[in-house]
Scaffold this motif. Structure first.
Motif, PDB file in Angstrom:
ATOM      1  N   VAL A  12       3.467   7.896   0.126  1.00 27.06           N
ATOM      2  CA  VAL A  12       4.532   7.858  -0.880  1.00 27.06           C
ATOM      3  C   VAL A  12       5.882   8.006  -0.192  1.00 27.06           C
ATOM      4  CG1 VAL A  12       5.395   8.845  -3.031  1.00 27.06           C
ATOM      5  CG2 VAL A  12       2.958   8.983  -2.485  1.00 27.06           C
ATOM      6  N   VAL A  13       6.824   7.207  -0.622  1.00 25.82           N
ATOM      7  CA  VAL A  13       8.222   7.355  -0.205  1.00 25.82           C
ATOM      8  C   VAL A  13       9.049   7.608  -1.466  1.00 25.82           C
ATOM      9  CG1 VAL A  13      10.222   6.271   0.867  1.00 25.82           C
ATOM     10  CG2 VAL A  13       7.943   5.859   1.797  1.00 25.82           C
ATOM     11  N   VAL A  14       9.688   8.764  -1.535  1.00 24.94           N
ATOM     12  CA  VAL A  14      10.560   9.107  -2.660  1.00 24.94           C
ATOM     13  C   VAL A  14      11.995   8.913  -2.194  1.00 24.94           C
ATOM     14  CG1 VAL A  14      11.245  10.871  -4.311  1.00 24.94           C
ATOM     15  CG2 VAL A  14       8.869  10.754  -3.541  1.00 24.94           C
ATOM     16  N   GLU A  15      12.698   7.958  -2.780  1.00 24.00           N
ATOM     17  CA  GLU A  15      14.068   7.635  -2.382  1.00 24.00           C
ATOM     18  C   GLU A  15      15.034   8.217  -3.411  1.00 24.00           C
ATOM     19  OE1 GLU A  15      14.356   3.458  -1.893  1.00 24.00           O
ATOM     20  OE2 GLU A  15      12.578   3.317  -0.618  1.00 24.00           O
ATOM     21  N   LEU A  16      15.884   9.115  -2.957  1.00 33.50           N
ATOM     22  CA  LEU A  16      16.833   9.815  -3.826  1.00 33.50           C
ATOM     23  C   LEU A  16      18.222   9.264  -3.567  1.00 33.50           C
ATOM     24  CD1 LEU A  16      15.437  13.412  -3.271  1.00 33.50           C
ATOM     25  CD2 LEU A  16      14.956  11.901  -5.178  1.00 33.50           C
ATOM     26  N   ASP A  17      18.718   8.469  -4.474  1.00 40.05           N
ATOM     27  CA  ASP A  17      20.038   7.854  -4.325  1.00 40.05           C
ATOM     28  C   ASP A  17      21.028   8.610  -5.207  1.00 40.05           C
ATOM     29  OD1 ASP A  17      22.154   6.264  -3.777  1.00 40.05           O
ATOM     30  OD2 ASP A  17      21.503   4.572  -4.989  1.00 40.05           O
ATOM     31  N   GLY A  18      21.419   9.786  -4.784  1.00 40.98           N
ATOM     32  CA  GLY A  18      22.354  10.614  -5.543  1.00 40.98           C
ATOM     33  C   GLY A  18      22.954  11.658  -4.637  1.00 40.98           C
ATOM     34  N   SER A  19      23.979  12.326  -5.119  1.00 39.15           N
ATOM     35  CA  SER A  19      24.662  13.329  -4.298  1.00 39.15           C
ATOM     36  C   SER A  19      24.453  14.738  -4.801  1.00 39.15           C
ATOM     37  CB  SER A  19      26.171  13.032  -4.262  1.00 39.15           C
ATOM     38  OG  SER A  19      26.706  13.062  -5.572  1.00 39.15           O
ATOM     39  N   PHE A  20      23.617  14.912  -5.833  1.00 36.79           N
ATOM     40  CA  PHE A  20      23.428  16.256  -6.380  1.00 36.79           C
ATOM     41  C   PHE A  20      21.995  16.437  -6.860  1.00 36.79           C
ATOM     42  CE2 PHE A  20      23.324  19.230  -9.964  1.00 36.79           C
ATOM     43  CZ  PHE A  20      23.848  20.362  -9.354  1.00 36.79           C
ATOM     44  N   MET A  21      21.424  17.607  -6.591  1.00 38.90           N
ATOM     45  CA  MET A  21      20.116  17.989  -7.100  1.00 38.90           C
ATOM     46  C   MET A  21      20.182  19.463  -7.465  1.00 38.90           C
ATOM     47  SD  MET A  21      16.452  18.250  -5.128  1.00 38.90           S
ATOM     48  CE  MET A  21      16.408  16.541  -4.672  1.00 38.90           C
ATOM     49  N   ASP A  22      19.875  19.796  -8.716  1.00 40.89           N
ATOM     50  CA  ASP A  22      19.941  21.196  -9.100  1.00 40.89           C
ATOM     51  C   ASP A  22      18.641  21.916  -8.737  1.00 40.89           C
ATOM     52  OD1 ASP A  22      18.093  20.501 -11.015  1.00 40.89           O
ATOM     53  OD2 ASP A  22      19.354  20.972 -12.740  1.00 40.89           O
ATOM     54  N   HIS A  23      18.616  23.225  -8.986  1.00 44.99           N
ATOM     55  CA  HIS A  23      17.511  24.058  -8.532  1.00 44.99           C
ATOM     56  C   HIS A  23      16.201  23.670  -9.218  1.00 44.99           C
ATOM     57  CE1 HIS A  23      15.763  27.570  -6.639  1.00 44.99           C
ATOM     58  NE2 HIS A  23      15.275  27.973  -7.796  1.00 44.99           N
ATOM     59  N   ALA A  24      16.255  23.353 -10.514  1.00 43.14           N
ATOM     60  CA  ALA A  24      15.031  23.004 -11.239  1.00 43.14           C
ATOM     61  C   ALA A  24      14.404  21.738 -10.666  1.00 43.14           C
ATOM     62  CB  ALA A  24      15.358  22.820 -12.725  1.00 43.14           C
ATOM     63  N   ALA A  25      15.220  20.720 -10.408  1.00 36.07           N
ATOM     64  CA  ALA A  25      14.699  19.476  -9.854  1.00 36.07           C
ATOM     65  C   ALA A  25      14.171  19.687  -8.442  1.00 36.07           C
ATOM     66  CB  ALA A  25      15.786  18.402  -9.866  1.00 36.07           C
ATOM     67  N   PHE A  26      14.857  20.496  -7.654  1.00 38.09           N
ATOM     68  CA  PHE A  26      14.422  20.759  -6.285  1.00 38.09           C
ATOM     69  C   PHE A  26      13.052  21.440  -6.270  1.00 38.09           C
ATOM     70  CE2 PHE A  26      14.197  23.719  -2.673  1.00 38.09           C
ATOM     71  CZ  PHE A  26      14.263  22.818  -1.628  1.00 38.09           C
ATOM     72  N   GLU A  27      12.866  22.451  -7.127  1.00 43.50           N
ATOM     73  CA  GLU A  27      11.588  23.155  -7.161  1.00 43.50           C
ATOM     74  C   GLU A  27      10.474  22.241  -7.655  1.00 43.50           C
ATOM     75  OE1 GLU A  27      11.496  26.832  -9.206  1.00 43.50           O
ATOM     76  OE2 GLU A  27      12.312  27.936  -7.511  1.00 43.50           O
TER      77      GLU A  27
ATOM     78  N   GLY B 219       0.778  -1.225   0.000  1.00 48.26           N
ATOM     79  CA  GLY B 219       0.000   0.000   0.000  1.00 48.26           C
ATOM     80  C   GLY B 219       0.813   1.281   0.000  1.00 48.26           C
ATOM     81  N   VAL B 220       2.134   1.167   0.054  1.00 49.04           N
ATOM     82  CA  VAL B 220       3.023   2.338   0.046  1.00 49.04           C
ATOM     83  C   VAL B 220       3.670   2.431  -1.329  1.00 49.04           C
ATOM     84  CG1 VAL B 220       5.009   3.464   1.092  1.00 49.04           C
ATOM     85  CG2 VAL B 220       3.450   2.126   2.516  1.00 49.04           C
ATOM     86  N   HIS B 221       3.553   3.607  -1.961  1.00 43.51           N
ATOM     87  CA  HIS B 221       4.133   3.814  -3.285  1.00 43.51           C
ATOM     88  C   HIS B 221       5.577   4.308  -3.131  1.00 43.51           C
ATOM     89  CE1 HIS B 221       0.403   3.440  -5.748  1.00 43.51           C
ATOM     90  NE2 HIS B 221      -0.156   3.668  -4.562  1.00 43.51           N
ATOM     91  N   HIS B 222       6.484   3.620  -3.794  1.00 40.49           N
ATOM     92  CA  HIS B 222       7.900   3.972  -3.734  1.00 40.49           C
ATOM     93  C   HIS B 222       8.335   4.504  -5.100  1.00 40.49           C
ATOM     94  CE1 HIS B 222       8.818   2.039   0.184  1.00 40.49           C
ATOM     95  NE2 HIS B 222       7.782   1.268  -0.154  1.00 40.49           N
ATOM     96  N   VAL B 223       8.912   5.696  -5.094  1.00 37.86           N
ATOM     97  CA  VAL B 223       9.504   6.285  -6.296  1.00 37.86           C
ATOM     98  C   VAL B 223      11.013   6.330  -6.074  1.00 37.86           C
ATOM     99  CG1 VAL B 223       9.643   8.294  -7.804  1.00 37.86           C
ATOM    100  CG2 VAL B 223       7.450   7.649  -6.781  1.00 37.86           C
ATOM    101  N   HIS B 224      11.762   5.539  -6.845  1.00 37.06           N
ATOM    102  CA  HIS B 224      13.214   5.450  -6.695  1.00 37.06           C
ATOM    103  C   HIS B 224      13.883   6.320  -7.760  1.00 37.06           C
ATOM    104  CE1 HIS B 224      12.879   1.859  -4.039  1.00 37.06           C
ATOM    105  NE2 HIS B 224      11.807   1.636  -4.782  1.00 37.06           N
ATOM    106  N   VAL B 225      14.779   7.186  -7.319  1.00 34.45           N
ATOM    107  CA  VAL B 225      15.557   8.027  -8.233  1.00 34.45           C
ATOM    108  C   VAL B 225      17.018   7.662  -8.025  1.00 34.45           C
ATOM    109  CG1 VAL B 225      16.155  10.354  -8.946  1.00 34.45           C
ATOM    110  CG2 VAL B 225      13.854   9.870  -8.091  1.00 34.45           C
ATOM    111  N   ARG B 226      17.628   7.047  -9.022  1.00 35.40           N
ATOM    112  CA  ARG B 226      19.029   6.631  -8.920  1.00 35.40           C
ATOM    113  C   ARG B 226      19.856   7.463  -9.886  1.00 35.40           C
ATOM    114  NH1 ARG B 226      15.908   2.082  -8.433  1.00 35.40           N
ATOM    115  NH2 ARG B 226      16.310   0.797  -6.574  1.00 35.40           N
TER     116      ARG B 226
END
Length: 817
Positions: free
Chosen positions: A474-489, A443-450
């Protein structure tokens, strides 16, 4: 009077001469002297440089004197003016292909002029202080360039080894190789084979005799042995021909197309500069491995090194010499031979001058085939298997391979440009390669960003997020070391909209508990911009720690700040889980129920996840080789003293002994507790440490307890241990002894005075231990006193201006180098 001086404080008006700790103060002005270690190191380097210089000159097609000129100028000019005192400069194998191509195209006199112009370009770059920028070049490109040059050298010299003449390009050499094999000259092959055999076997001579013989450089033994054998056997072979110095060709005005000359100057400048700067960095690493050397030799000044290399190339080109660069083989020999200053490099240049003027008859006995075999071996060694494994591990083998092939078949400059283009393409590919998946579990939706989350991935991220039904968890899992301003917004706007419609969102990073601030959070300005948070993804991604919503200002050093960020949500009932109450699921929620157990498990988990992958290789090396620390660090057990932090040390650097009050019991007074004495004996006699430091600190509870000790009472374990500090208490009460001072001021209170006095007293106790006394007599050990002020985060080293108990001032640069 004893004093403790801040390690970073300097007084420009102070004229007192500075010298090493525990050494007698200087009695008068020092005269120029050359250390014996520099003399022996210069001889070792000279014996390597002489045959290599002739061999490199032979490989380029230049007059053989040009190699000797470059070696002498590299030692005298670059050695005196350069910023890397222990780096040896001269004709380098990495420049062989470039120089040979220039001679083939423009002739020798124009090549000398190009060398002068390259030196002027290096002077300009040095004045612009861009030396550090050269280190931004990918190591895969540098290693690929050197490997390509090594292949080119080896293929060309193989023809001379077989008794023939090399062609102008690798393809031509490969095409003519079958014909050369059909016309092999046995005499040349036999001399070359003997040279290679001696090069290979000499360093592997076993036993005690081998240790003595290996002090003679293998290159010298190989060339001398082959030359002597050829002379005794009466073999007819082409030999070194050194014409009279009166007919030596000097630089002339450059002749040729302007664009071609500009490209030649740029290529020479690039190869000389990059090789010299990388060599200087490598020499710093080698020097750091020699205990005590960094206190005498400062780290390399790369801009000054670039200026020194430019001056050397101007002089060498003007005098008809080869281009000059830092040479790895000679520099390593210089450091390993025990050099302690730039005098060894300069002396080696003087010896080359003497040999060029007085040893011409001896040099002309050397067969060209022997020099060719020597240079071919150097070329083969430039294709390093270690470098190939390294670039493969870092997934840069494509850059390495393209650069190598480009240098071999197109040229050095073309190969490097091609390698840079491939490196940029690979970096852009990695930056743009982001995998985004969506799945549902219980029942929990996982969005993985690698991968790295940039504007290029925003469309795919939006599509994945809009597949999540309204009102779900929802659980959004971010597996990275960088996020730019556009993605953050984009991510934050979706989160605000989704939670406003009744959904629950949990965003986690690679570190458990790290997430983007919830819509209702009120972080400070820095947190809102994503530049003030610590842990895991931190400033690059705009993440804040889990406790940011509670107004907590977490930092990367939170685990050891004695400050824990508590989860603002209510604690679930015993045996429950946050998810039981319908709250959001958080990563790392499982673990021991007690707060301390939870923090321990979280800290271990963070280490295994974030730190262990970075240090695993180094710890594996230490596990194989065993511990070889240079220092014994004896300090208090106080939890506020983080020894690795205040000494900038890492695994394997310090052998640390901690006890209450940093006490060193006198020999024979341990009363059944020999742990400190055993540690001292083990460190000095087994580990062979070069220094011992006793470190006290401010606010020491042991010193406070010692001051408050009253006669009689129960003999608790603490009181029995603190009796070893009574001599410090008696020393402080002795009016005939001067009181220690801290940075020129009196101690703030009796506890601070006792802490300072205790450091001095424990150093005396150390000297009474037999192993320490024996090492001090042999000058194999140094003792240091240190005081750390916790409130000021300031370290002080004991220094002396008069009296028996005092030590001399230690330069701040010695600690920051």
């Amino acid at each position: 009077m004893s004093a403790c001086v801040p390690t970073r404080a300097t007084d420009p008006s102070r004229t007192k001469r500075i010298h090493r700790p525990h050494s007698p103060p200087p009695s008068g002005p020092r005269r120029f002297r050359v250390a014996g270690a520099d003399v022996s190191a210069s001889i070792a380097v000279f014996l390597i440089a002489l045959p290599l210089s002739l061999g490199i000159a032979l490989a380029t097609g230049a007059p053989l004197q040009a190699g000797l000129v470059a070696a002498a100028v590299g030692g005298l000019v670059a050695g005196r003016l350069g910023g890397a005192p222990l780096q040896v400069s001269g004709p380098a194998a990495g420049l062989t292909v470039v120089t040979a191509d220039l001679i083939h195209r423009y002739g020798w006199r124009t090549t000398c002029a190009i060398t002068v112009l390259a030196g002027l370009a290096q002077l300009g770059l040095g004045c612009l202080r861009v030396a550090r920028s050269a280190l931004a070049v990918s190591p895969a490109i540098v290693h690929g360039m050197l490997a390509g040059i090594g292949v080119t050298i080896a293929v060309a010299q193989l023809h001379i080894v077989l008794g023939g003449t090399p062609q102008s390009s690798v393809l031509a050499n490969l095409q003519s190789l079958p014909a050369q094999l059909a016309q092999v000259r046995p005499a040349a092959v036999s001399v070359s084979a003997l040279t290679l055999a001696l090069l290979l076997l000499w360093p592997r001579i076993p036993g005690r005799a081998g240790r003595l013989l290996r002090k003679i450089p293998a290159a010298l033994v190989a060339v001398a042995g082959a030359s002597a054998t050829a002379a005794l056997a009466g073999l007819t072979l082409p030999r070194v021909d050194l014409p009279s110095w009166s007919s030596h060709a000097l630089a002339g005005l450059p002749e040729g197309p302007v664009l071609g000359l500009v490209a030649a100057v740029l290529t020479t400048t690039l190869v000389c500069s990059v090789q010299s700067l990388l060599g200087a960095v490598a020499v710093d690493k080698m020097a750091a491995g020699r205990p005590g050397l960094t206190a005498r030799v400062r780290r390399s000044n790369l801009d000054r090194e670039l200026l020194g290399q430019g001056a050397a190339n101007i002089v060498s080109g003007s005098l008809g010499g080869l281009p000059v660069a830092g040479v790895a083989v000679r520099s390593a020999a210089n450091v390993h031979a025990g050099a302690v200053s730039r005098n060894s490099t300069m002396l080696h240049g003087v010896l080359v001058v003497i040999a060029a003027l007085l040893m011409v008859p001896v040099l002309e006995l050397i067969p060209l085939a022997s020099l060719a075999a020597l240079v071919m071996a150097v070329g083969i060694q430039m294709v390093s298997l270690h470098h190939i494994r390294t670039v493969t591990r870092h997934r840069e083998v494509l850059v390495y391979a393209v650069t190598t092939v480009g240098v071999v078949f197109l040229g050095v400059l073309e190969g490097v440009v091609l390698g840079i283009a491939v490196a940029v393409a690979v970096a852009l590919h990695r930056l743009a390669r982001t995998r985004i998946t969506h799945d549902e579990q219980d029942g929990v939706h996982h969005v993985h960003v690698r991968g790295q989350l940039t504007f290029l991935a925003v469309p795919r991220l939006s599509r994945a997020l809009h597949l999540v039904p309204q009102g779900a968890r929802v659980v959004v899992e971010l597996d990275g070391s960088f996020m730019d301003h556009a993605a953050f917004e984009a991510l934050q706007d979706w989160q605000n909209t989704y939670t406003a419609q009744g959904g629950t969102v949990e965003l986690t990073g690679r570190r458990a508990g790290v997430r983007i601030a919830e819509p209702g959070d009120v972080p400070d300005a820095h947190t809102a911009l994503g530049i003030g948070s610590g842990g895991g993804v931190g400033a690059d991604t705009g993440f804040t720690d889990r406790a940011a919503s509670a107004g907590c200002r977490c930092r990367p050093w939170t685990p050891w700040r004695n400050h824990q960020c508590e989860d603002p949500r209510p604690t679930p009932p015993s045996g429950g889980h946050p998810s039981d109450s319908g709250g959001p699921v958080t990563a790392g929620g499982a673990g021991p129920s007690s707060p301390s157990g939870h923090e321990l498990a979280r800290g271990i988990s963070a280490f295994q996840r974030n730190t262990a992958p970075l240090v695993r290789g180094e710890l594996a090396r230490l596990a194989r080789e065993g511990q070889r620390p240079a220092q014994l660090f004896l300090t208090c057990a106080d939890s506020r003293l983080v020894t690795s932090m205040i000494t900038s040390s890492g695994p394997g650097d310090l052998f640390v002994v901690r006890n209450v009050g940093n006490l060193v019991p006198m020999p024979g007074e341990e009363s059944g507790d020999d742990s400190v004495a055993a540690a001292i004996e083990y460190a000095v006699d087994v580990l062979k440490v070069r220094s011992i430091t006793v470190c006290g600190h401010s606010g020491c509870g042991a010193m406070q307890a010692l001051l408050n000790t009253e006669p009689g009472g129960a003999r608790t374990p603490l009181k029995r241990w603190l009796r070893h500090g009574l001599p410090s208490l008696e020393r402080m009460a002795d009016d005939s002894r001067p009181w220690a001072r801290l940075a020129g001021r009196a101690p703030a209170d009796a506890v601070e005075q006792l802490s300072l006095t205790n450091v001095i007293q424990q150093l005396e106790h150390l000297s009474a231990h037999e192993s320490v006394a024996r090492a001090l007599r042999k000058r194999e050990l140094e003792l240091h006193g240190m005081y750390f002020h916790v409130g000021e985060a300031q370290a002080y080293l004991l220094t002396g201006v008069s009296g028996d108990e005092l030590f001399d001032h230690v330069e701040a640069a010695d600690l920051s180098a």
